[in-house]
Scaffold this motif. Structure first.
Motif, short mmCIF file in Angstrom:
data_model
loop_
_atom_site.label_atom_id
_atom_site.label_comp_id
_atom_site.label_asym_id
_atom_site.label_seq_id
_atom_site.Cartn_x
_atom_site.Cartn_y
_atom_site.Cartn_z
N ASN A 156 0.81 5.03 1.08
CA ASN A 156 0.03 5.86 1.99
C ASN A 156 0.45 7.31 1.79
OD1 ASN A 156 -1.00 3.55 3.92
ND2 ASN A 156 1.17 3.19 3.56
N ASN A 176 -9.81 9.00 -4.19
CA ASN A 176 -9.95 7.56 -3.93
C ASN A 176 -9.45 7.16 -2.55
OD1 ASN A 176 -11.08 6.80 -6.47
ND2 ASN A 176 -9.07 7.13 -7.38
N ASP A 222 0.86 -1.18 0.00
CA ASP A 222 0.00 0.00 0.00
C ASP A 222 0.90 1.23 0.00
OD1 ASP A 222 -2.37 -1.44 0.19
OD2 ASP A 222 -2.65 -1.05 2.33
N ARG A 275 -2.34 7.93 -9.80
CA ARG A 275 -3.30 7.00 -9.21
C ARG A 275 -4.21 6.47 -10.30
NH1 ARG A 275 -4.61 7.63 -3.20
NH2 ARG A 275 -6.12 6.06 -3.78
N GLN A 276 -4.26 5.16 -10.42
CA GLN A 276 -5.13 4.47 -11.37
C GLN A 276 -5.86 3.36 -10.63
OE1 GLN A 276 -1.85 3.51 -14.11
NE2 GLN A 276 -2.94 4.72 -15.65
N ASP A 277 -6.54 3.72 -9.56
CA ASP A 277 -7.16 2.75 -8.66
C ASP A 277 -8.09 1.77 -9.37
OD1 ASP A 277 -6.69 3.89 -5.58
OD2 ASP A 277 -6.61 5.42 -7.14
N THR A 334 1.32 1.52 -12.25
CA THR A 334 2.01 1.40 -10.97
C THR A 334 1.60 0.08 -10.34
OG1 THR A 334 2.08 3.79 -10.65
CG2 THR A 334 2.33 2.44 -8.68
N TYR A 343 -3.33 3.85 -1.57
CA TYR A 343 -3.37 3.29 -2.92
C TYR A 343 -2.90 1.85 -2.82
CZ TYR A 343 -2.50 3.09 -8.03
OH TYR A 343 -2.51 2.77 -9.36
N HIS A 344 -3.81 0.89 -3.01
CA HIS A 344 -3.51 -0.54 -2.95
C HIS A 344 -2.90 -0.95 -4.29
CE1 HIS A 344 -6.08 -0.70 0.61
NE2 HIS A 344 -7.01 -0.08 -0.09
N LEU A 345 -1.65 -1.35 -4.30
CA LEU A 345 -1.00 -1.67 -5.56
C LEU A 345 -1.34 -3.08 -6.04
CD1 LEU A 345 2.57 -0.17 -5.22
CD2 LEU A 345 0.46 0.89 -6.04
N TRP A 377 -0.17 13.16 -6.95
CA TRP A 377 -0.34 12.56 -5.62
C TRP A 377 1.00 11.96 -5.25
CZ3 TRP A 377 -0.29 7.51 -3.51
CH2 TRP A 377 -0.85 7.39 -2.23
N HIS A 434 -7.07 11.84 -1.06
CA HIS A 434 -7.24 11.87 -2.52
C HIS A 434 -8.70 11.48 -2.79
CE1 HIS A 434 -7.02 9.93 -6.55
NE2 HIS A 434 -6.07 10.81 -6.80
#
Length: 167
Positions: free
Chosen positions: A74, A80, A72, A148-150, A157, A84-86, A120, A78
């Protein structure tokens, strides 16, 4: 941040050179320390950077470290969320023995935002080594921003599988 927030997302089958016999038990989180290396341009894709995620075996025994860590990023709030969980790409070694005092490394591949994209920048990384439930944390290196591309199907990423470090 709870370690339970790291979601598994295996995207590819493992490949790579096996290192060791496969007899050593997995490295426990309590037997490892974590260091993030300096970002370097990815040799495979312009606009991406590779950040080494290096685990050191701090125990007095050889242990196994292989698979893909949960990671993750942190940072600030943001749209989302602050985490951000990769996604994971299982492209590391099938088995890897890490003797006492030595290391094994995975790579976080990062897609930097374009000039017109929202920036971000994480502040730290939370990671759970494969087969474990306890997390390790480290500060994010320098001021490397992340696109970020959640919800993306193939985000730029992600975290790669663990590889044996050269002796």
């Amino acid at each position: 941040m709870s370690h339970r927030s790291i979601r598994p997302n295996i995207v590819r089958a493992a490949k790579g050179k096996q290192a060791g016999s496969g007899n050593a038990p997995r490295c426990a989180t309590t037997e490892l320390s974590l260091v993030l290396g300096s970002p370097k341009p990815s040799p495979n894709s312009p606009g991406q950077f590779d950040v080494p995620l290096t685990y050191k075996n701090t125990s007095s025994r050889t242990c196994g470290l292989y698979g893909v860590s949960g990671v993750d990023l942190n940072g600030p709030e943001h749209a989302n969320g602050a985490v951000y969980h990769l996604p994971r790409v299982d492209n590391g070694v099938k088995y890897n023995e890490v003797p006492a005092g030595t290391t094994a490394t995975a790579t976080i591949t990062v897609l930097k935002p374009s000039d017109d994209a929202a920036t971000w920048t994480p502040t730290r990384v939370t990671t759970i080594p494969p087969g474990q439930t306890q997390a390790l944390t480290a500060n994010w290196p320098s001021d490397l921003p992340v696109l970020r591309q959640d919800a993306a199907t193939h985000p730029g990423t992600y975290v790669n599988g663990i590889l044996a470090d050269p002796a």
